[in-house]
Design a protein around this motif. Structure first.
Motif, PDB file in Angstrom:
ATOM      1  N   TRP A  38     -22.120  26.492  21.312  1.00 10.68           N
ATOM      2  CA  TRP A  38     -20.700  26.227  21.471  1.00 10.68           C
ATOM      3  C   TRP A  38     -20.208  25.332  20.345  1.00 10.68           C
ATOM      4  O   TRP A  38     -20.889  24.393  19.936  1.00 10.68           O
ATOM      5  N   PHE A  39     -18.981  25.619  19.902  1.00 12.04           N
ATOM      6  CA  PHE A  39     -18.309  24.803  18.888  1.00 12.04           C
ATOM      7  C   PHE A  39     -17.034  24.251  19.511  1.00 12.04           C
ATOM      8  O   PHE A  39     -16.119  25.010  19.841  1.00 12.04           O
ATOM      9  N   LEU A  40     -16.966  22.957  19.688  1.00 10.61           N
ATOM     10  CA  LEU A  40     -15.862  22.319  20.403  1.00 10.61           C
ATOM     11  C   LEU A  40     -15.228  21.229  19.535  1.00 10.61           C
ATOM     12  O   LEU A  40     -15.634  20.063  19.592  1.00 10.61           O
ATOM     13  N   PRO A  41     -14.194  21.594  18.771  1.00 12.03           N
ATOM     14  CA  PRO A  41     -13.681  22.955  18.507  1.00 12.03           C
ATOM     15  C   PRO A  41     -14.350  23.532  17.257  1.00 12.03           C
ATOM     16  O   PRO A  41     -15.109  22.836  16.573  1.00 12.03           O
ATOM     17  N   ALA A  42     -14.036  24.791  16.947  1.00 12.73           N
ATOM     18  CA  ALA A  42     -14.599  25.436  15.763  1.00 12.73           C
ATOM     19  C   ALA A  42     -13.887  24.956  14.506  1.00 12.73           C
ATOM     20  O   ALA A  42     -12.699  24.637  14.523  1.00 12.73           O
ATOM     21  N   SER A  43     -14.619  24.920  13.406  1.00  7.58           N
ATOM     22  CA  SER A  43     -14.074  24.510  12.110  1.00  7.58           C
ATOM     23  C   SER A  43     -14.456  25.551  11.074  1.00  7.58           C
ATOM     24  O   SER A  43     -15.453  26.281  11.235  1.00  7.58           O
ATOM     25  N   SER A  44     -13.680  25.642  10.003  1.00  4.93           N
ATOM     26  CA  SER A  44     -13.956  26.631   8.959  1.00  4.93           C
ATOM     27  C   SER A  44     -15.345  26.455   8.355  1.00  4.93           C
ATOM     28  O   SER A  44     -15.968  27.424   7.912  1.00  4.93           O
ATOM     29  N   GLU A  45     -15.863  25.237   8.375  1.00  5.00           N
ATOM     30  CA  GLU A  45     -17.188  24.989   7.807  1.00  5.00           C
ATOM     31  C   GLU A  45     -18.306  25.546   8.678  1.00  5.00           C
ATOM     32  O   GLU A  45     -19.465  25.607   8.258  1.00  5.00           O
ATOM     33  N   LEU A  67     -21.028  34.464  12.066  1.00  4.06           N
ATOM     34  CA  LEU A  67     -19.842  33.805  12.591  1.00  4.06           C
ATOM     35  C   LEU A  67     -18.841  33.605  11.460  1.00  4.06           C
ATOM     36  O   LEU A  67     -19.182  33.086  10.394  1.00  4.06           O
ATOM     37  N   THR A  68     -17.593  34.040  11.709  1.00  6.09           N
ATOM     38  CA  THR A  68     -16.511  33.821  10.756  1.00  6.09           C
ATOM     39  C   THR A  68     -15.385  33.090  11.473  1.00  6.09           C
ATOM     40  O   THR A  68     -14.859  33.584  12.472  1.00  6.09           O
ATOM     41  N   VAL A  69     -15.045  31.921  11.009  1.00 11.31           N
ATOM     42  CA  VAL A  69     -13.951  31.137  11.573  1.00 11.31           C
ATOM     43  C   VAL A  69     -12.739  31.326  10.673  1.00 11.31           C
ATOM     44  O   VAL A  69     -12.798  31.076   9.473  1.00 11.31           O
ATOM     45  N   VAL A  70     -11.625  31.793  11.250  1.00 13.67           N
ATOM     46  CA  VAL A  70     -10.429  32.077  10.462  1.00 13.67           C
ATOM     47  C   VAL A  70      -9.316  31.122  10.865  1.00 13.67           C
ATOM     48  O   VAL A  70      -9.324  30.536  11.953  1.00 13.67           O
ATOM     49  N   GLU A  71      -8.344  30.987   9.995  1.00 13.10           N
ATOM     50  CA  GLU A  71      -7.178  30.173  10.288  1.00 13.10           C
ATOM     51  C   GLU A  71      -6.285  30.895  11.298  1.00 13.10           C
ATOM     52  O   GLU A  71      -6.352  32.118  11.455  1.00 13.10           O
TER      53      GLU A  71
END
Length: 329
Positions: A38-45, A67-71
């Protein structure tokens, strides 16, 4: 003990990094709970490849997850595609929430179309607590677009928002119409005793497909096949027609032959679909004998009678003249 019976140890690692995330690990934003990271919260890094490793003393298996975190501005690129049909109820489902709601049956989602909150008024849209979907009571072409569902999630002392974006595609279909009986448009049909008679029930379904409408006949509120088991009165073959870009259905009622009992029977045509129904009563009455040929013979009879009278008169005069001449001689 078999290798698969031994307890398995699960760890996560990020590709290219020596950092190992063991069970129970918690550092700032990252938590390993059960099998999930879990990512709390997720970040672009946080973007990258993660390796999940299950192992024991004699067994090891790896699973790779990208995993790709987008804006937020680019969230439409990872939206979920869903479809709904126009002129009918529809749903927009907020997916992948099971890990966050678990046994909670009182959660409630907030819904947005684009960035505008939806007005949940139970006329156009409706939301039920403990459900992961938005109800659209009657879908229109204007309902297509991007929808965002938001769930407020609490974990330990923190509160987080879980969002999903759905791209709704509306598929057009022809509007359905309630059936309208065109004819019989008169309640009484005349027929001769012993003749063969066909009464047609014609039903307008408009733009609706023929498939959605049923048409049948009743006699004294009883199905034709049940009342006339010997087949003297039958329903003919259903005909599906298109006239002036509108759909019609015709179902004939066939009498072979007409009997006196039919003159005292109430026949009814019934048309039904999901939007409504219509009934139309029809009766068979005995046709009066045609007396037109008697009327046509009256002038002829008069001519014959006059001609006969003239002939008799002439014959009488001739006989009278002959008698007078004979007497004088």
């Amino acid at each position: 003990m078999d290798a698969f019976d031994q307890p398995l140890n699960l760890t996560w690692g990020k590709n290219g990094s020596a950092t190992i995330i063991p069970a129970g690990y918690r550092k700032t934003r990252i938590l390993l709970q059960d099998d999930a990271l879990w990512f709390l919260p997720a970040s672009s890094e946080d973007s990258g490849e993660y390796i999940c490793t299950r192992r024991n003393s004699s067994y090891c298996a790896d699973v790779s997850v990208h995993l790709t975190v987008v804006e937020k501005s680019a969230v439409r690129n990872i939206s979920y595609l869903q479809k709904a049909f126009t002129f009918s109820p529809g749903k927009v489902v907020c997916p992948a929430l099971a890990s966050f709601v678990q046994k909670n049956t009182n959660y409630e989602l907030k819904w947005y179309k684009g960035s505008i909150p939806l007005d949940i008024d139970n006329k156009k849209f409706a939301v039920l607590k403990g459900t992961n979907y938005l109800i659209i009571n009657s879908v229109s072409l204007d309902d297509s677009g991007y929808y965002t569902c938001q769930l407020t999630f609490r974990h330990e002392a923190g509160q987080y928002n879980i969002t999903r974006t759905i791209r709704l595609e509306t598929l057009g279909q022809k509007k359905r119409s309630r059936p309208v009986i065109v004819y019989p448009n008169e309640k009484v049909t005349l027929a001769g005793l012993g003749s063969r008679l066909t009464m047609i029930c014609k039903v307008l379904t408009g733009e609706s497909s023929h498939f959605y409408t049923e048409v049948w006949w009743l006699a004294n509120k009883t199905y034709i096949g049940r009342l006339y088991q010997k087949g003297r009165v039958t329903e003919g073959e259903r005909q599906e027609l298109v006239e002036n870009d509108e759909n019609y259905i015709e179902v004939p009622l066939i009498f072979d032959p007409v009997k006196e009992a039919d003159f005292n029977t109430d026949f009814t045509c019934v048309a039904h679909n999901s939007l409504g129904h219509e009934i139309r009563a029809a009766q068979v009455k005995q046709q009066e004998r045609d007396t037109s040929w008697y009327l046509a013979l009256i002038p002829v009879a008069l001519v014959v009678a006059i001609a006969g009278g003239v002939c008799l008169h002439k014959c009488w005069k001739r006989r009278s003249a002959r008698g007078y001449i004979a007497t004088k001689s």
